[in-house]
Design an enzyme around this catalytic site. Structure first.
Site, PDB file in Angstrom:
ATOM      1  N   LYS A 178     -24.034  26.496  21.852  1.00  0.00           N
ATOM      2  CA  LYS A 178     -25.449  26.686  22.207  1.00  0.00           C
ATOM      3  C   LYS A 178     -25.813  25.466  23.050  1.00  0.00           C
ATOM      4  CE  LYS A 178     -29.388  25.861  21.546  1.00  0.00           C
ATOM      5  NZ  LYS A 178     -30.192  25.219  22.607  1.00  0.00           N
ATOM      6  N   GLU A 254     -23.652  13.429  16.438  1.00  0.00           N
ATOM      7  CA  GLU A 254     -23.819  12.287  17.350  1.00  0.00           C
ATOM      8  C   GLU A 254     -25.279  12.287  17.764  1.00  0.00           C
ATOM      9  OE1 GLU A 254     -20.865  13.114  20.303  1.00  0.00           O
ATOM     10  OE2 GLU A 254     -19.246  12.553  18.967  1.00  0.00           O
ATOM     11  N   CYS A 288     -27.416   8.261  25.661  1.00  0.00           N
ATOM     12  CA  CYS A 288     -27.592   7.864  24.259  1.00  0.00           C
ATOM     13  C   CYS A 288     -27.110   6.432  24.016  1.00  0.00           C
ATOM     14  CB  CYS A 288     -26.838   8.819  23.351  1.00  0.00           C
ATOM     15  SG  CYS A 288     -25.104   8.925  23.789  1.00  0.00           S
ATOM     16  N   GLU A 390     -36.649   5.250  19.838  1.00  0.00           N
ATOM     17  CA  GLU A 390     -35.863   5.697  20.987  1.00  0.00           C
ATOM     18  C   GLU A 390     -36.780   6.403  21.982  1.00  0.00           C
ATOM     19  OE1 GLU A 390     -33.259   9.209  20.798  1.00  0.00           O
ATOM     20  OE2 GLU A 390     -31.685   8.026  21.761  1.00  0.00           O
TER      21      GLU A 390
HETATM   22  P1  NAD Z   1     -32.457  17.673  20.882  1.00  0.00           P
HETATM   23  O1  NAD Z   1     -32.135  17.254  19.497  1.00  0.00           O
HETATM   24  O2  NAD Z   1     -33.866  17.962  21.215  1.00  0.00           O
HETATM   25  O3  NAD Z   1     -31.649  18.983  21.290  1.00  0.00           O
HETATM   26  C1  NAD Z   1     -30.244  19.042  21.206  1.00  0.00           C
HETATM   27  C2  NAD Z   1     -29.811  20.459  20.990  1.00  0.00           C
HETATM   28  O4  NAD Z   1     -30.253  20.889  19.705  1.00  0.00           O
HETATM   29  C3  NAD Z   1     -30.390  21.458  21.998  1.00  0.00           C
HETATM   30  O5  NAD Z   1     -29.390  22.388  22.330  1.00  0.00           O
HETATM   31  C4  NAD Z   1     -31.500  22.110  21.197  1.00  0.00           C
HETATM   32  O6  NAD Z   1     -31.844  23.399  21.648  1.00  0.00           O
HETATM   33  C5  NAD Z   1     -30.895  22.156  19.819  1.00  0.00           C
HETATM   34  N1  NAD Z   1     -31.846  22.267  18.705  1.00  0.00           N
HETATM   35  C6  NAD Z   1     -33.088  21.761  18.623  1.00  0.00           C
HETATM   36  N2  NAD Z   1     -33.633  22.053  17.408  1.00  0.00           N
HETATM   37  C7  NAD Z   1     -32.695  22.749  16.723  1.00  0.00           C
HETATM   38  C8  NAD Z   1     -32.658  23.337  15.417  1.00  0.00           C
HETATM   39  N3  NAD Z   1     -33.681  23.238  14.573  1.00  0.00           N
HETATM   40  N4  NAD Z   1     -31.537  23.995  15.043  1.00  0.00           N
HETATM   41  C9  NAD Z   1     -30.486  24.087  15.882  1.00  0.00           C
HETATM   42  N5  NAD Z   1     -30.469  23.570  17.129  1.00  0.00           N
HETATM   43  C10 NAD Z   1     -31.550  22.892  17.547  1.00  0.00           C
HETATM   44  O7  NAD Z   1     -31.861  16.538  21.823  1.00  0.00           O
HETATM   45  P2  NAD Z   1     -31.987  16.435  23.401  1.00  0.00           P
HETATM   46  O8  NAD Z   1     -33.393  16.096  23.723  1.00  0.00           O
HETATM   47  O9  NAD Z   1     -31.335  17.622  24.028  1.00  0.00           O
HETATM   48  O10 NAD Z   1     -31.041  15.178  23.697  1.00  0.00           O
HETATM   49  C11 NAD Z   1     -31.469  13.868  23.641  1.00  0.00           C
HETATM   50  C12 NAD Z   1     -31.074  13.226  22.313  1.00  0.00           C
HETATM   51  O11 NAD Z   1     -29.674  13.332  22.146  1.00  0.00           O
HETATM   52  C13 NAD Z   1     -31.376  11.740  22.235  1.00  0.00           C
HETATM   53  O12 NAD Z   1     -31.864  11.433  20.963  1.00  0.00           O
HETATM   54  C14 NAD Z   1     -30.017  11.087  22.443  1.00  0.00           C
HETATM   55  O13 NAD Z   1     -29.875   9.799  21.906  1.00  0.00           O
HETATM   56  C15 NAD Z   1     -29.131  12.072  21.757  1.00  0.00           C
HETATM   57  N6  NAD Z   1     -27.767  11.957  22.249  1.00  0.00           N
HETATM   58  C16 NAD Z   1     -26.829  11.376  21.437  1.00  0.00           C
HETATM   59  C17 NAD Z   1     -25.522  11.240  21.890  1.00  0.00           C
HETATM   60  C18 NAD Z   1     -24.460  10.586  21.033  1.00  0.00           C
HETATM   61  O14 NAD Z   1     -23.298  10.676  21.392  1.00  0.00           O
HETATM   62  N7  NAD Z   1     -24.815   9.930  19.958  1.00  0.00           N
HETATM   63  C19 NAD Z   1     -25.176  11.693  23.162  1.00  0.00           C
HETATM   64  C20 NAD Z   1     -26.163  12.266  23.956  1.00  0.00           C
HETATM   65  C21 NAD Z   1     -27.451  12.410  23.484  1.00  0.00           C
END
Ligand code: NAD
Length: 486
Positions: A178, A254, A288, A390
């Site tokens: 997804k 992650e 991230c 963040e």
């Molecule tokens: P997000 O958590 O908003 O979304 C990530 C994914 O989760 C999307 O595909 C979204 O549709 C899905 N999602 C959201 N709510 C959900 C739920 N209740 N159930 C299932 N799926 C759900 O994150 P984002 O805004 O896309 O990305 C930015 C974040 O990601 C930042 O916090 C960043 O630090 C983190 N990030 C971490 C790493 C790492 O390796 N640690 C790498 C990249 C990004």
């Protein structure tokens, strides 16, 4: 107008409920694609297809045959390199050189690296004595975990998605991805690649949509998904962990960070400025592992702030294809509003705005895009919101420090524990400090240098588990012990 479909059981299909959502360009906010939103029954079909594929042709392949197929996937991505670069630029608005030199090649490499890991990983075995003197032989088998749900974010969509798909398939699992609702294009292209190279139907599936009450939730709550791997915000990880608790399914997370950059006075000055500049502003700060808190030893503090300011003010905003442009917009209007709200908060909390703090003037249609200035603050205390939370934007707060112990305590004063970058020419100090910061990855005199064989992940609220190299096997396989009485 592009039409993005779901990829289920080897076919590109529309939403069974006829739901479509819109994708807007980060550069201009022009409507550029319609995306078919997967319904609960579409997700169910994808999961069932993935389950069936486990016991079909895919399940019968030898590891060598799987490895060959995955090499084929990597090669086909390379054959279609320009398509992937273009798709990622359209989705994210980020400069072509970052896609071309970092995100797409590393994404392709994810298939080869994990194929190689699988080829070379040894199994353990133990002979044990038994009372009859004949003994018993124990040996381990690594078997696939089963159907893996992959939820990925928008900031480096292809790299982060393949980082999970590569090892999952190398270990013999089947997957349902997804992708983020903001960035579905390269995952869709990967569906075309899988089909072209002959990955059996149902092994790789893509369902598009949002999180709550949409494809993300349908996938993570599906009882036939055996394990869930997720990259995204810590808050989302919390929701997914609750979903995974039903059925006690395994998770690998992650998540977010509030990473510290530490610059000692003995660091090579220009390299440290360049390193912190990249870590704070690459990908418009949407990394991230990026640095939003910078600590600089007092003797070089003023000089460092001035040098970073000059670099931040030298970025070239522009269309990703434009020659010389090296700085793109934020992913969405919503994210731009969030980052701007932090820019305002910093001012309200009494920060000195060294540079930035607003939206740059952009020409023509780009005036409607999600552009934002790289921003540097000084003068805030440890408890200010922009020092603690963040933001995920192109911004950092710089604070002076006097002693090693003080800066270690400050770096660790956070609920997150993803990464740090330490700049010093004192080797003993480099090792000492790197070992004392509570993070999954500590860089010394570098940042974002990744050997895919090493463990990657976060401590504290930045993650659960480690992926990378043989560490990925912990999550993507089950270790089965066979005990044979001789
Ligand atoms: P997000 O958590 O908003 O979304 C990530 C994914 O989760 C999307 O595909 C979204 O549709 C899905 N999602 C959201 N709510 C959900 C739920 N209740 N159930 C299932 N799926 C759900 O994150 P984002 O805004 O896309 O990305 C930015 C974040 O990601 C930042 O916090 C960043 O630090 C983190 N990030 C971490 C790493 C790492 O390796 N640690 C790498 C990249 C990004």
């Amino acid at each position: 107008m592009r039409l993005i479909k779901n990829y289920i059981n080897g076919e590109f299909v529309d939403s069974s409920e006829g739901k479509v959502f819109k994708k807007y360009s980060p550069l201009t906010n022009e409507h550029i694609a319609d995306i078919q939103e997967a319904s609960r029954s579409d997700v169910d079909l994808a999961v069932k297809s993935a389950r069936n594929a486990l016991s079909g042709e895919w399940g019968l392949l030898t590891p060598d045959q799987r490895v060959e197929l995955l090499y084929g996937v990597a090669d086909e991505i390379t054959n279609r390199f320009e398509d992937f670069v273009e798709a990622e630029m359209v989705d994210t608005g980020q400069p072509s050189h970052v896609q071309r030199h970092v995100f797409i090649p590393r994404g392709a490499a994810n298939f080869k690296v994990f194929a190689d890991v699988i080829k070379n990983v040894p199994a353990e075995s133990f002979m044990m004595p038994t009372p009859d003197g004949e003994g018993a032989l124990n040996y381990s088998l690594r078997v696939p975990k089963g159907v893996v749900g992959i939820i990925s974010p928008w900031n480096a969509p292809f790299l982060l998605m393949t980082w999970k798909v590569g090892p999952a398939l190398a270990c013999g699992n089947t997957v349902i991805v997804k992708p983020s609702e903001e960035t579905p294009l390269t995952t869709t292209l990967l569906g075309e690649v899988m089909s072209k190279v002959g990955i059996p139907d149902g092994v790789f599936n893509v369902v598009n949509g949002f999180g709550p009450e949409s494809a993300g939730e349908f996938l993570t709550t599906h009882p036939e998904v055996d394990a869930i791997t997720f990259t995204g915000e810590t808050r989302t990880g919390t929701a997914i962990m609750k979903a995974a608790a039903e059925g006690c399914r395994d998770v690998s997370f992650e998540m977010g960070g509030k990473n510290a950059g530490i610059v000692f006075a003995d660091a090579e000055f220009d390299k440290a400025v360049d390193g912190i500049f990249r870590s704070a502003f690459l990908n418009t700060g949407q990394v991230c592992l990026g640095t939003e808190r910078v600590y600089v030893e007092r003797p070089i503090f003023e000089k460092f702030v001035q040098a970073l300011k000059e670099k931040a003010e030298s970025v070239s905003y522009g269309h990703p294809m434009e020659q010389g442009s090296n700085y793109g917009p934020l992913i969405s209007k919503e994210h731009q509003e969030k980052v701007l709200s932090y820019y305002q908060k910093a001012v309200d909390e009494g920060a000195t705005v060294v540079t930035g703090g607003g939206i740059p003037d952009m020409p023509g249609d780009m005036a409607n895009g999600n552009w934002i200035q790289p921003t540097i603050w000084t003068g805030l205390s440890d408890d200010a919101a922009v020092v603690r939370e963040e933001i995920f934007g192109p911004c950092c707060h710089i604070m002076p420090f006097d002693t090693e112990a003080e800066v270690i305590a400050k770096a660790n004063d956070t609920e997150y524990g993803l990464s740090t970058t330490v700049w010093t020419s004192n080797l003993a100090r480099a090792h000492r400090v790197a070992a004392k910061i509570d993070v999954g990855i500590a860089w010394v005199n570098s940042w974002f240098l990744r050997d895919l064989r090493t463990a990657f992940g976060g401590s504290k609220q930045s993650g659960i588990g480690r992926e990378g190299g043989v560490h990925s096997l912990e999550f993507y396989t089950e270790m089965r012990n066979v005990c044979v009485k001789l």
